[in-house]
Write a protein that holds these residues in place. Structure first.
Motif, PDB file in Angstrom:
ATOM      1  N   TYR A 179      35.205  45.734  37.886  1.00 53.95           N
ATOM      2  CA  TYR A 179      34.583  44.637  37.142  1.00 53.95           C
ATOM      3  C   TYR A 179      33.094  44.924  36.962  1.00 53.95           C
ATOM      4  CZ  TYR A 179      38.842  41.958  37.015  1.00 53.95           C
ATOM      5  OH  TYR A 179      40.123  41.541  36.723  1.00 53.95           O
ATOM      6  N   PHE A 199      42.839  35.070  39.953  1.00 57.57           N
ATOM      7  CA  PHE A 199      42.474  35.452  38.582  1.00 57.57           C
ATOM      8  C   PHE A 199      43.754  35.891  37.882  1.00 57.57           C
ATOM      9  CE2 PHE A 199      39.160  38.229  36.188  1.00 57.57           C
ATOM     10  CZ  PHE A 199      38.663  37.128  35.520  1.00 57.57           C
ATOM     11  N   SER A 223      40.216  35.142  43.338  1.00 56.12           N
ATOM     12  CA  SER A 223      40.624  36.435  43.895  1.00 56.12           C
ATOM     13  C   SER A 223      41.090  37.310  42.739  1.00 56.12           C
ATOM     14  CB  SER A 223      41.762  36.240  44.906  1.00 56.12           C
ATOM     15  OG  SER A 223      42.862  35.609  44.278  1.00 56.12           O
ATOM     16  N   HIS A 281      47.536  27.596  42.597  1.00 59.76           N
ATOM     17  CA  HIS A 281      48.222  28.877  42.793  1.00 59.76           C
ATOM     18  C   HIS A 281      49.716  28.637  42.565  1.00 59.76           C
ATOM     19  CE1 HIS A 281      49.449  32.724  44.170  1.00 59.76           C
ATOM     20  NE2 HIS A 281      48.343  33.004  44.853  1.00 59.76           N
ATOM     21  N   SER A 338      51.439  34.057  48.635  1.00 60.81           N
ATOM     22  CA  SER A 338      50.004  34.378  48.666  1.00 60.81           C
ATOM     23  C   SER A 338      49.568  34.982  49.999  1.00 60.81           C
ATOM     24  CB  SER A 338      49.209  33.088  48.439  1.00 60.81           C
ATOM     25  OG  SER A 338      47.877  33.251  48.842  1.00 60.81           O
TER      26      SER A 338
HETATM   27  C1  LIG Z   1      50.364  36.687  36.157  1.00 64.36           C
HETATM   28  C2  LIG Z   1      49.308  37.464  36.864  1.00 64.36           C
HETATM   29  C3  LIG Z   1      48.151  37.818  36.182  1.00 64.36           C
HETATM   30  C4  LIG Z   1      47.139  38.533  36.844  1.00 64.36           C
HETATM   31  N1  LIG Z   1      45.989  38.850  36.144  1.00 64.36           N
HETATM   32  C5  LIG Z   1      45.001  39.509  36.761  1.00 64.36           C
HETATM   33  C6  LIG Z   1      43.792  39.831  36.063  1.00 64.36           C
HETATM   34  O1  LIG Z   1      43.607  39.508  34.893  1.00 64.36           O
HETATM   35  N2  LIG Z   1      42.828  40.507  36.736  1.00 64.36           N
HETATM   36  C7  LIG Z   1      42.970  40.879  38.054  1.00 64.36           C
HETATM   37  O2  LIG Z   1      42.037  41.487  38.610  1.00 64.36           O
HETATM   38  N3  LIG Z   1      44.101  40.571  38.757  1.00 64.36           N
HETATM   39  C8  LIG Z   1      45.107  39.894  38.143  1.00 64.36           C
HETATM   40  N4  LIG Z   1      46.244  39.561  38.839  1.00 64.36           N
HETATM   41  C9  LIG Z   1      46.313  39.848  40.304  1.00 64.36           C
HETATM   42  C10 LIG Z   1      46.016  38.567  41.101  1.00 64.36           C
HETATM   43  O3  LIG Z   1      44.742  38.048  40.792  1.00 64.36           O
HETATM   44  C11 LIG Z   1      46.104  38.829  42.611  1.00 64.36           C
HETATM   45  O4  LIG Z   1      47.412  39.253  42.871  1.00 64.36           O
HETATM   46  C12 LIG Z   1      45.805  37.567  43.404  1.00 64.36           C
HETATM   47  O5  LIG Z   1      44.460  37.240  43.253  1.00 64.36           O
HETATM   48  C13 LIG Z   1      46.111  37.775  44.881  1.00 64.36           C
HETATM   49  O6  LIG Z   1      45.917  36.552  45.580  1.00 64.36           O
HETATM   50  P1  LIG Z   1      47.101  35.918  46.480  1.00 64.36           P
HETATM   51  O7  LIG Z   1      47.398  36.877  47.595  1.00 64.36           O
HETATM   52  O8  LIG Z   1      46.569  34.619  46.978  1.00 64.36           O
HETATM   53  O9  LIG Z   1      48.287  35.708  45.558  1.00 64.36           O
HETATM   54  C14 LIG Z   1      47.285  38.901  38.211  1.00 64.36           C
HETATM   55  C15 LIG Z   1      48.480  38.551  38.885  1.00 64.36           C
HETATM   56  C16 LIG Z   1      49.474  37.851  38.232  1.00 64.36           C
HETATM   57  C17 LIG Z   1      50.729  37.488  38.980  1.00 64.36           C
END
Ligand SMILES: Cc1cc2nc3c(=O)[nH]c(=O)nc-3n(C[C@H](O)[C@H](O)[C@H](O)COP(=O)(O)O)c2cc1C
Length: 203
Positions: free
Chosen positions: A114, A66, A106, A9, A15
């Motif tokens: 999805y 993700f 996640s 991460h 997060s």
């Molecule tokens: C660079 C980037 C790319 C992302 N791409 C996707 C994606 O392709 N599909 C999706 O559902 N979420 C996407 N997200 C959202 C993240 O998956 C989500 O914010 C993360 O899983 C949350 O977990 P955390 O609280 O541990 O950061 C993306 C976020 C970022 C910053």
């Protein structure tokens, strides 16, 4: 079963989801946790070290958010450098044979998004095809992902349910209680953990 969690991460300090999941992993005795962004902040992954660790485990879990329908960049760098020809695949490349591989992911998008009818057009497991086939090439068994859906909409209580589900999953794997044949046929491992389906909207 000896379980290795390879966690990636790039913004762990911000997060919400993985902070909670990692706390759950740390409380479980016998699970090896490697925080790849902490160990390799400069992407200088050491194949020898990683290969030695891999050999000591039966189940390899990639845990990550993700990002752009895949994993954060360090996961790819890790695969490029560690899964060497002649070691993981190719002639005499059998060191990972018979091990299990799965992902704990996640997603910002929720479960309904999805799906073939949803915003992202495919179920999460379909996006994992490069991981699935890489595992196969390395003679490993690929298990479907455990997915935390719709991260932006989750309450603390729902996050706790996912963390609890993840703990149950890890414990079942460690104890050899997971029905692996059944698991391989699922789209996600979520249904094995008793966590409720949380969201159904399509975005
Ligand atoms: C660079 C980037 C790319 C992302 N791409 C996707 C994606 O392709 N599909 C999706 O559902 N979420 C996407 N997200 C959202 C993240 O998956 C989500 O914010 C993360 O899983 C949350 O977990 P955390 O609280 O541990 O950061 C993306 C976020 C970022 C910053």
């Amino acid at each position: 079963m000896k379980v290795l969690v390879l966690f990636a991460h790039p913004a762990f300090e911000r997060s919400r989801v993985h902070a909670k999941l990692i706390r759950a992993v740390k409380q479980l005795p016998g699970v090896t946790l490697r925080d790849l962004y902490e160990i390799y902040p400069d992407f200088d992954v050491h194949p020898d070290t990683e290969q030695k660790v891999l050999k000591e485990h039966d189940v390899i879990i990639f845990q990550h958010p993700f990002y752009w329908y895949s994993g954060p960049a360090l996961i790819k760098q890790w695969m490029d450098l560690v899964l060497e020809h002649g070691w993981a695949y190719g002639k005499d490349g059998n060191e990972l044979k018979g091990k299990y591989m799965l992902q704990v992911i996640s997603t910002g998008g929720n479960e309904g998004a999805y799906s073939p009818e949803g915003h992202h057009g495919h179920v999460v497991k379909q996006f994992m095809l490069p991981f699935e086939q890489s595992a196969r090439l390395c003679h490993m068994h690929y298990l479907p992902p455990f997915v935390v859906h719709g991260t932006n909409q989750l309450s603390e209580q729902q996050l706790d349910q996912y963390a609890q589900g993840y703990t149950q999953l890890l414990q079942a794997i460690q104890a050899g209680q997971l029905d692996l044949q059944r698991a391989q046929q699922l789209q996600e491992l979520n249904s094995l953990t008793g966590i409720p389906q949380i969201t159904s909207a399509s975005k």
